[in-house]
Design a protein around this motif. Structure first.
Motif, mmCIF file in Angstrom:
data_model
loop_
_atom_site.group_PDB
_atom_site.id
_atom_site.type_symbol
_atom_site.label_atom_id
_atom_site.label_comp_id
_atom_site.label_asym_id
_atom_site.label_seq_id
_atom_site.Cartn_x
_atom_site.Cartn_y
_atom_site.Cartn_z
ATOM 1 N N ARG A 167 1.422 -1.041 -0.255
ATOM 2 C CA ARG A 167 0.054 -0.580 -0.255
ATOM 3 C C ARG A 167 0.739 1.398 0.552
ATOM 4 O O ARG A 167 2.139 1.254 0.646
ATOM 5 C CB ARG A 167 -0.774 0.097 1.403
ATOM 6 N N GLU A 168 0.233 2.012 0.498
ATOM 7 C CA GLU A 168 1.225 3.897 -0.117
ATOM 8 C C GLU A 168 2.265 3.559 1.064
ATOM 9 O O GLU A 168 2.639 4.025 0.507
ATOM 10 C CB GLU A 168 0.408 4.778 -0.456
ATOM 11 N N ASP A 195 4.362 -7.581 -4.109
ATOM 12 C CA ASP A 195 2.869 -8.499 -3.662
ATOM 13 C C ASP A 195 3.092 -9.396 -3.191
ATOM 14 O O ASP A 195 2.753 -10.388 -3.511
ATOM 15 C CB ASP A 195 1.910 -7.729 -4.753
ATOM 16 N N PRO A 232 -7.008 -3.404 -0.473
ATOM 17 C CA PRO A 232 -6.106 -3.151 0.510
ATOM 18 C C PRO A 232 -6.835 -2.959 2.047
ATOM 19 O O PRO A 232 -8.546 -3.051 2.052
ATOM 20 C CB PRO A 232 -5.833 -1.493 0.135
ATOM 21 N N ASP A 291 -7.379 -0.902 5.366
ATOM 22 C CA ASP A 291 -7.013 0.303 6.543
ATOM 23 C C ASP A 291 -6.501 -0.461 7.644
ATOM 24 O O ASP A 291 -6.616 -0.814 8.257
ATOM 25 C CB ASP A 291 -8.406 0.791 6.508
ATOM 26 N N ASP A 325 1.337 3.776 8.960
ATOM 27 C CA ASP A 325 0.271 3.792 9.379
ATOM 28 C C ASP A 325 -0.552 2.618 10.034
ATOM 29 O O ASP A 325 -1.857 2.875 10.405
ATOM 30 C CB ASP A 325 -0.809 3.143 7.370
#
Length: 248
Positions: free
Chosen positions: A41-42, A62, A72, A74, A220
């Motif tokens: 992810r980012e 990946d 994705p 969260d 994150d």
């Protein structure tokens, strides 16, 4: 900074990857970065780019490519959502040792064939489940791994016959392991067992704990800790600088 998106063919299918490289002609020592349970992810694009900025060609694969089109996660909410949590653990179940070792061979072949990459032994680093993968790959593909770094990795010592710590005698890489405080997936007792196994096998290594929670290095993740993250970059750069070939 440059990055190239590509696809690597493995025995199980087509794995999407991104190769991050510094500015300049290179070639650079190669590193595979293994993500945490949240997948590519980012946040990991940014982390791979940051590591590349230190002078490495960083491959970000990946690891969930066997589930094409996966959505994705969260990481701020996934553990509080029963459906998403179940999906996450289903995805984690795909990340078996045998699959990661097979994939690693394809990743290393890819790096060896890239003009941006120097040398035929590589670094691996990982976070959470990726930290375990880094240690496993160092033990099961020893001829191709010069350095392995694991950050808040879990399952490094288990009662199973395939526990990563039992691979110590096969390792040729420098091993760096940074555990998190209050982490049931890697306890101080397990760290002592790992340290003893690596010492007995004559493996150059460091096993230590950071005063931060599991997830400390990944921006994150809710337990992200800026001081611990900065420390992890310093530690990884030191390990890789000593073990990997420098740029041409």
């Amino acid at each position: 900074m440059a990055n190239v998106s590509d696809t690597i063919t493995t025995p199980d299918g087509s794995c999407s990857v991104t190769l991050f490289t510094p500015d300049g002609p290179g070639p650079w020592p190669g590193v595979v970065m293994y993500v945490d349970a949240g997948g590519v992810r980012e946040t990991f694009d940014a982390m791979a780019a940051e590591l590349a900025g230190f002078g490495y060609a960083v491959l970000l694969p990946d690891v969930y490519y066997r589930s094409p089109g996966w959505a994705p996660f969260d990481m701020a909410t996934v553990f509080g959502d029963a459906k998403e949590r179940a999906r996450l653990f289903s995805m984690i179940g795909q990340v078996t040792q045998d699959r990661m070792v097979t994939d690693a061979g394809a990743y290393f072949d890819y790096l060896a064939g890239r003009p941006e990459v120097r040398g035929d032994r590589f670094g691996v680093c990982g976070y959470c489940m990726g930290g375990r993968t880094s240690v496993v790959v160092a033990g099961r593909v020893p001829d191709r791994v010069a350095a392995a770094a694991s950050f808040h990795g879990g399952g490094l010592v288990t009662d199973a016959a395939d526990s990563p710590h039992l691979l110590a005698e096969k390792m040729r890489a420098t091993i760096y392991v940074a555990g998190a405080k209050n982490d049931g997936s890697f306890t101080k007792a397990q760290a002592a067992t790992l340290d003893e196994a690596l010492t007995a096998a004559g493996v150059q290594h460091t096993v230590e704990f950071y005063p931060a929670e599991h997830g400390f290095a990944v921006p994150d993740n809710a337990p992200y800790d800026a001081d611990a993250a900065a420390r992890h970059w310093t530690a990884m750069r030191k390990v890789f600088a000593a073990a990997l070939p420098g740029p041409a």
